[in-house]
Design an enzyme around this catalytic site. Structure first.
Site, short mmCIF file in Angstrom:
data_model
loop_
_atom_site.label_atom_id
_atom_site.label_comp_id
_atom_site.label_asym_id
_atom_site.label_seq_id
_atom_site.Cartn_x
_atom_site.Cartn_y
_atom_site.Cartn_z
N LYS A 1 -3.08 25.50 66.35
CA LYS A 1 -2.83 26.95 66.33
C LYS A 1 -1.82 27.33 67.41
O LYS A 1 -0.91 28.14 67.19
CB LYS A 1 -4.15 27.71 66.51
CG LYS A 1 -5.06 27.57 65.29
CD LYS A 1 -6.48 28.04 65.54
CE LYS A 1 -7.37 27.64 64.35
NZ LYS A 1 -8.78 27.99 64.53
N GLN B 1 -13.11 29.74 68.70
CA GLN B 1 -13.15 28.55 67.86
C GLN B 1 -14.61 28.16 67.60
O GLN B 1 -15.39 28.00 68.53
CB GLN B 1 -12.39 27.40 68.55
CG GLN B 1 -12.27 26.16 67.70
CD GLN B 1 -11.43 26.39 66.44
OE1 GLN B 1 -10.39 27.01 66.47
NE2 GLN B 1 -11.91 25.88 65.31
N ASP C 1 -9.23 36.25 63.36
CA ASP C 1 -9.89 35.33 62.43
C ASP C 1 -10.59 36.07 61.29
O ASP C 1 -11.00 35.45 60.31
CB ASP C 1 -10.94 34.49 63.18
CG ASP C 1 -10.43 33.08 63.48
OD1 ASP C 1 -9.44 32.65 62.84
OD2 ASP C 1 -11.02 32.42 64.35
#
Ligand code: NDP
Length: 283
Positions: free
Chosen positions: A53, A97, A120
């Site tokens: 990322k 994450q 996200d």
């Protein structure tokens, strides 16, 4: 005739090329989109995902930073850092994450992210917007699945889409997005009896399980579109999806490879959300 292979790597590159123009337009107005990733614990796969990322951000002109928390880490520490990032004007997207280590409650941690920075799309506000059909941040993997289907020109309206896997980050949002496109949707999971009988009815089959070669050629309707979300690392260290690619590609109409299918699109859609969040700060 073998299936058309949908190239997620190439599509992700074209998504990122389009984003570079939006990043340049933001730069002209004094804004550089910034993404902060919280990495708690030492899960090696999580580390690789976060690194990918960060690289994608660098390549596309976004600012990125990683906030690492070696174990043992408390929920309070994570919440404190998220609060700081929520207030930081250089940061437009905050992601945590997953999975989180130990007993940490992912839903409580995700709830601390400001909905306007939910890159996200896992915050209850974003997922609620998806259920209600309101605009919002859509989770990257299912958004990537939809972009791949659209790019390949796969008809969706009135077709039967079968999703194997019911997670909150892939299966359920993918089902909602396919419903929005007027597909008839079935979601399967580990308690579904006779999975093959259901998958054989699919015009669009999305595999999001995490078991190599779960989907075999006998489970696929000829001409169907097969989207493989799974990421499984074999004993040889090689990545494989949930679909027996070599056999299924002889039967399907379209298929995504692993690697080079959904994975790169997931990252590209994360960047799309971050740039969108930055644009929204300008009204
Ligand atoms: P989860 O483990 O959260 O969910 C897996 C789902 O598969 C569950 O709903 C489970 O059912 C179902 N399942 C398990 N075994 C079977 C079976 N034998 N038959 C039918 N269904 C089964 O996984 P995620 O959704 O987070 O991820 C799924 C896969 O996608 C993983 O390989 C992951 O690495 C990958 N992934 C890939 C991404 C990408 O960018 N390409 C991004 C995110 C994930 P039940 O609910 O009953 O337990």
């Amino acid at each position: 005739m073998p299936a058309q292979i949908i190239d997620g790597k190439a599509l992700a590159e074209s998504v990122r090329a389009a984003l570079r123009a939006r990043v340049a337009a933001l730069a002209a107005r004094g804004v550089r989109p910034g993404l902060a990733a919280i990495l708690a614990g030492a899960d090696p796969a999580s580390r690789v995902y976060v690194r990918n990322k960060v690289r994608a951000c660098e390549d596309t002109g976004l600012h990125s930073e990683v906030h690492e928390f070696p174990e043992p880490v408390s929920e309070g520490e994570l919440l404190q850092r998220i609060a700081k990032l929520n207030a930081d004007p250089r940061i437009h997207g905050v992601l945590v994450q997953l999975p989180l280590p130990g007993e940490l409650d992912a839903n409580r941690v995700l709830a601390a992210i400001a909905p306007a920075k939910d890159a996200d799309g896992f915050h209850a506000e974003s997922l609620g917007a998806l259920v209600q059909g309101r605009p919002g941040f859509v989770p990257g993997t299912p958004a990537g699945v939809m972009a791949l289907l659209e790019h390949a020109g796969v008809p969706l309206a009135g077709r039967h889409a079968v999703i194997v896997g019911r997670s909150t980050i892939v299966g359920k949002p993918a089902a909602l997005l396919l419903l929005q496109k007027d597909a008839t949707v079935t979601i399967c999971h580990s308690k579904t009896p006779d999975l093959a009988a259901v998958t054989r009815q699919a015009d669009i089959l999305v595999a999001a399980v995490g078991r190599a070669k779960l989907v075999t050629a006998g489970m696929v309707k000829p001409g169907a579109c097969v989207i493989d979300v799974g990421i499984n690392r074999g004993a040889d260290g090689k990545l494989a999806g949930d679909v027996d690619f070599e056999a299924v590609k002889e039967i399907a109409g379209w298929i995504t490879p692993v690697p080079g299918g959904v994975g790169p699109m997931t990252v590209a859609m994360l960047l799309v959300n971050t740039v969108k969040a930055a644009e929204q700060t300008l009204g």
